[in-house]
Design a protein around this motif. Structure first.
Motif, PDB file in Angstrom:
ATOM      1  N   SER A  80       0.735  -1.161  -0.172  1.00  0.00           N
ATOM      2  CA  SER A  80      -0.023  -0.025  -0.063  1.00  0.00           C
ATOM      3  C   SER A  80       0.768   1.117  -0.006  1.00  0.00           C
ATOM      4  O   SER A  80       0.438   2.403  -0.480  1.00  0.00           O
ATOM      5  N   ALA A  81       1.973   1.414   0.802  1.00  0.00           N
ATOM      6  CA  ALA A  81       2.764   2.556   0.704  1.00  0.00           C
ATOM      7  C   ALA A  81       3.251   2.725  -0.526  1.00  0.00           C
ATOM      8  O   ALA A  81       3.459   3.941  -0.912  1.00  0.00           O
ATOM      9  N   PHE A  82       3.791   1.727  -1.420  1.00  0.00           N
ATOM     10  CA  PHE A  82       4.266   1.994  -2.924  1.00  0.00           C
ATOM     11  C   PHE A  82       3.179   2.577  -3.401  1.00  0.00           C
ATOM     12  O   PHE A  82       3.388   3.592  -4.379  1.00  0.00           O
ATOM     13  N   TYR A  83       1.961   2.006  -3.753  1.00  0.00           N
ATOM     14  CA  TYR A  83       1.057   2.344  -4.551  1.00  0.00           C
ATOM     15  C   TYR A  83       0.467   3.740  -4.070  1.00  0.00           C
ATOM     16  O   TYR A  83      -0.007   4.415  -4.875  1.00  0.00           O
ATOM     17  N   ASP A  84       0.330   4.128  -2.848  1.00  0.00           N
ATOM     18  CA  ASP A  84      -0.120   5.380  -2.384  1.00  0.00           C
ATOM     19  C   ASP A  84       1.056   6.487  -2.841  1.00  0.00           C
ATOM     20  O   ASP A  84       0.463   7.471  -2.811  1.00  0.00           O
ATOM     21  N   THR A  85       2.230   6.273  -2.811  1.00  0.00           N
ATOM     22  CA  THR A  85       3.219   7.298  -2.793  1.00  0.00           C
ATOM     23  C   THR A  85       3.916   7.438  -4.262  1.00  0.00           C
ATOM     24  O   THR A  85       4.535   8.363  -4.666  1.00  0.00           O
ATOM     25  N   ARG A  86       3.683   6.348  -4.950  1.00  0.00           N
ATOM     26  CA  ARG A  86       4.058   6.299  -6.360  1.00  0.00           C
ATOM     27  C   ARG A  86       3.078   6.157  -7.598  1.00  0.00           C
ATOM     28  O   ARG A  86       2.694   5.116  -7.694  1.00  0.00           O
ATOM     29  N   SER A  87       2.822   7.154  -8.179  1.00  0.00           N
ATOM     30  CA  SER A  87       1.767   7.247  -9.148  1.00  0.00           C
ATOM     31  C   SER A  87       2.010   6.102 -10.214  1.00  0.00           C
ATOM     32  O   SER A  87       1.126   5.723 -10.979  1.00  0.00           O
ATOM     33  N   THR A  88       3.142   5.876 -10.620  1.00  0.00           N
ATOM     34  CA  THR A  88       3.793   5.041 -11.697  1.00  0.00           C
ATOM     35  C   THR A  88       3.495   3.528 -11.192  1.00  0.00           C
ATOM     36  O   THR A  88       3.840   2.658 -12.019  1.00  0.00           O
ATOM     37  N   ALA A  89       3.494   3.296  -9.866  1.00  0.00           N
ATOM     38  CA  ALA A  89       3.420   1.767  -9.523  1.00  0.00           C
ATOM     39  C   ALA A  89       2.073   0.958 -10.016  1.00  0.00           C
ATOM     40  O   ALA A  89       1.097   1.283  -9.688  1.00  0.00           O
ATOM     41  N   GLY A  90       2.636   0.048 -10.885  1.00  0.00           N
ATOM     42  CA  GLY A  90       1.305  -0.916 -11.304  1.00  0.00           C
ATOM     43  C   GLY A  90       1.534  -2.372 -10.623  1.00  0.00           C
ATOM     44  O   GLY A  90       0.756  -3.112 -10.858  1.00  0.00           O
ATOM     45  N   MET A 142       7.121  -0.782   8.536  1.00  0.00           N
ATOM     46  CA  MET A 142       7.770  -0.955   7.304  1.00  0.00           C
ATOM     47  C   MET A 142       7.164  -0.190   6.322  1.00  0.00           C
ATOM     48  O   MET A 142       7.621   0.488   5.487  1.00  0.00           O
ATOM     49  N   GLY A 143       5.874  -0.151   6.290  1.00  0.00           N
ATOM     50  CA  GLY A 143       5.195   0.763   5.256  1.00  0.00           C
ATOM     51  C   GLY A 143       5.226   2.214   5.464  1.00  0.00           C
ATOM     52  O   GLY A 143       5.589   3.044   4.646  1.00  0.00           O
ATOM     53  N   GLU A 144       5.530   2.599   6.894  1.00  0.00           N
ATOM     54  CA  GLU A 144       5.481   3.916   7.099  1.00  0.00           C
ATOM     55  C   GLU A 144       7.100   4.547   6.738  1.00  0.00           C
ATOM     56  O   GLU A 144       7.173   5.572   6.375  1.00  0.00           O
ATOM     57  N   ALA A 145       7.838   3.553   6.928  1.00  0.00           N
ATOM     58  CA  ALA A 145       9.295   3.761   6.377  1.00  0.00           C
ATOM     59  C   ALA A 145       9.440   4.151   4.754  1.00  0.00           C
ATOM     60  O   ALA A 145      10.185   5.119   4.447  1.00  0.00           O
ATOM     61  N   VAL A 146       8.394   3.235   4.192  1.00  0.00           N
ATOM     62  CA  VAL A 146       8.491   3.469   2.441  1.00  0.00           C
ATOM     63  C   VAL A 146       7.731   4.890   2.502  1.00  0.00           C
ATOM     64  O   VAL A 146       8.152   5.631   1.496  1.00  0.00           O
ATOM     65  N   ARG A 147       6.831   5.017   3.055  1.00  0.00           N
ATOM     66  CA  ARG A 147       5.895   6.442   2.944  1.00  0.00           C
ATOM     67  C   ARG A 147       6.876   7.548   3.248  1.00  0.00           C
ATOM     68  O   ARG A 147       7.090   8.531   2.696  1.00  0.00           O
ATOM     69  N   GLY A 148       7.684   7.259   4.065  1.00  0.00           N
ATOM     70  CA  GLY A 148       8.632   8.319   4.627  1.00  0.00           C
ATOM     71  C   GLY A 148       9.693   8.888   3.420  1.00  0.00           C
ATOM     72  O   GLY A 148      10.364  10.070   3.477  1.00  0.00           O
ATOM     73  N   LEU A 149       9.651   7.965   2.439  1.00  0.00           N
ATOM     74  CA  LEU A 149      10.609   8.381   1.200  1.00  0.00           C
ATOM     75  C   LEU A 149      10.140   9.215   0.123  1.00  0.00           C
ATOM     76  O   LEU A 149      10.438   9.380  -0.748  1.00  0.00           O
ATOM     77  N   GLY A 151       7.766   8.708  -2.351  1.00  0.00           N
ATOM     78  CA  GLY A 151       7.849   8.098  -3.557  1.00  0.00           C
ATOM     79  C   GLY A 151       8.880   8.080  -4.109  1.00  0.00           C
ATOM     80  O   GLY A 151       9.149   8.158  -5.727  1.00  0.00           O
ATOM     81  N   LYS A 152      10.210   8.519  -3.676  1.00  0.00           N
ATOM     82  CA  LYS A 152      11.287   8.915  -4.483  1.00  0.00           C
ATOM     83  C   LYS A 152      12.259   7.745  -4.887  1.00  0.00           C
ATOM     84  O   LYS A 152      13.184   7.725  -5.434  1.00  0.00           O
ATOM     85  N   ARG A 153      11.817   6.394  -4.256  1.00  0.00           N
ATOM     86  CA  ARG A 153      12.346   5.198  -4.596  1.00  0.00           C
ATOM     87  C   ARG A 153      11.632   4.023  -5.075  1.00  0.00           C
ATOM     88  O   ARG A 153      10.414   4.195  -4.437  1.00  0.00           O
ATOM     89  N   SER A 154      12.085   3.500  -6.074  1.00  0.00           N
ATOM     90  CA  SER A 154      11.162   2.462  -6.466  1.00  0.00           C
ATOM     91  C   SER A 154      11.600   1.088  -5.857  1.00  0.00           C
ATOM     92  O   SER A 154      10.695  -0.032  -5.918  1.00  0.00           O
ATOM     93  N   ALA A 155      12.534   1.215  -5.229  1.00  0.00           N
ATOM     94  CA  ALA A 155      13.112  -0.185  -4.386  1.00  0.00           C
ATOM     95  C   ALA A 155      13.591   0.043  -3.138  1.00  0.00           C
ATOM     96  O   ALA A 155      14.540   1.129  -3.025  1.00  0.00           O
ATOM     97  N   VAL A 156      13.496  -0.860  -2.252  1.00  0.00           N
ATOM     98  CA  VAL A 156      13.899  -0.945  -0.864  1.00  0.00           C
ATOM     99  C   VAL A 156      14.602  -2.051  -0.690  1.00  0.00           C
ATOM    100  O   VAL A 156      13.876  -2.993  -0.877  1.00  0.00           O
ATOM    101  N   MET A 157      15.505  -2.229   0.557  1.00  0.00           N
ATOM    102  CA  MET A 157      15.985  -3.379   0.835  1.00  0.00           C
ATOM    103  C   MET A 157      15.554  -3.422   2.470  1.00  0.00           C
ATOM    104  O   MET A 157      16.084  -2.605   3.042  1.00  0.00           O
ATOM    105  N   LEU A 158      15.005  -4.359   2.634  1.00  0.00           N
ATOM    106  CA  LEU A 158      14.631  -4.672   4.019  1.00  0.00           C
ATOM    107  C   LEU A 158      15.866  -5.272   4.895  1.00  0.00           C
ATOM    108  O   LEU A 158      15.985  -6.598   4.439  1.00  0.00           O
ATOM    109  N   ALA A 159      16.618  -4.651   5.694  1.00  0.00           N
ATOM    110  CA  ALA A 159      17.517  -5.356   6.216  1.00  0.00           C
ATOM    111  C   ALA A 159      17.422  -6.831   6.899  1.00  0.00           C
ATOM    112  O   ALA A 159      16.421  -6.949   7.548  1.00  0.00           O
ATOM    113  N   ASN A 160      18.207  -7.853   6.997  1.00  0.00           N
ATOM    114  CA  ASN A 160      17.816  -8.934   7.157  1.00  0.00           C
ATOM    115  C   ASN A 160      16.580  -9.747   6.935  1.00  0.00           C
ATOM    116  O   ASN A 160      16.135 -10.688   7.551  1.00  0.00           O
TER     117      ASN A 160
END
Length: 216
Positions: A80-90, A142-149, A151-160
């Motif tokens: 949801s965080a990616f869809y809500d912050t990146r209009s290009t996310a399909g 995790m979703g809140e961390a993505v929202r904190g970006l 929409g500036k990143r298309s990819a994240v790495m969750l440590a471990n």
């Protein structure tokens, strides 16, 4: 075959391909995609990428209500965080891929630019990958961390834990997350060697020529 049915089949086919090649195992990983009408198809909780049933994918309407299929993955806040912050996310894909997880645990990795510039392809497909700290699986933080970006990143790495990638469609998202894992594997192979990486000028040329999102 309707567009919805075709997308369901494609999601399960690509997920099985990822599973069959060992990019995520057991009942790990999750995948989602936007339909033509703006609703959302998501892999159900506790399912294996190798055995997804197109008819049982979780189906959310445009208001975010579950209207069909089984209960969704517990990682819905990530999607949801990616869809809500990146209009290009399909589409969004999350794997528990071995080499990228291993690279996330190595000392000295740049959290703002997780992948070293070893080949042009990760730069072209992913831009900069943000390394996020460890969160308990399913933690809404995790979703809140993505929202904190923002929409500036298309990819994240969750440590471990594993990578998460958003793409314009399901095929693009799968291709990009495979590139992330391949680059992490190269990074592990080259660890301890004085590798000839791409220069800053070469990276900048790629960013310019291929119109890559690259926040400095």
């Amino acid at each position: 075959m309707s567009l919805d049915a075709a997308l369901r089949e494609q999601m399960c086919l690509l997920a099985k391909s990822l599973f069959d090649r060992g990019l995520t195992g057991g009942s790990t990983g999750n995948i989602s995609a936007r339909t033509a009408d703006g609703s959302l198809l998501v892999s159900p909780t506790g399912t294996s990428f190798g055995r997804l049933d197109p008819a049982r994918l979780s189906h959310f309407d445009v208001q975010g209500n579950l209207v069909g299929g089984d209960a969704p993955t517990k990682e819905m806040p990530l999607h949801s965080a990616f869809y809500d912050t990146r209009s290009t996310a399909g589409a969004v894909v999350h794997l528990h891929a071995c080499h990228s997880v291993a690279w996330s645990m190595m000392p000295g990795v740049d959290p703002d630019n997780f992948l070293p510039p070893l080949t042009p392809y990760a730069i072209m497909k992913l831009g900069k990958v943000k390394l996020l700290p460890f969160y308990r699986p399913g933690d809404p933080a995790m979703g809140e961390a993505v929202r904190g970006l923002a929409g500036k990143r298309s990819a994240v790495m969750l440590a471990n834990h594993g990578p998460v990638v958003a793409g314009k469609d399901i095929e693009a998202a799968c291709n990009a997350i495979e590139e992330l894992e391949d680059t992490a594997r190269l990074a592990m192979l080259m660890r301890g060697f004085d590798a000839n990486m791409l220069s800053q000028a070469q990276v900048r040329d790629l960013v310019t020529q291929f119109d890559v999102e690259w926040d400095d």
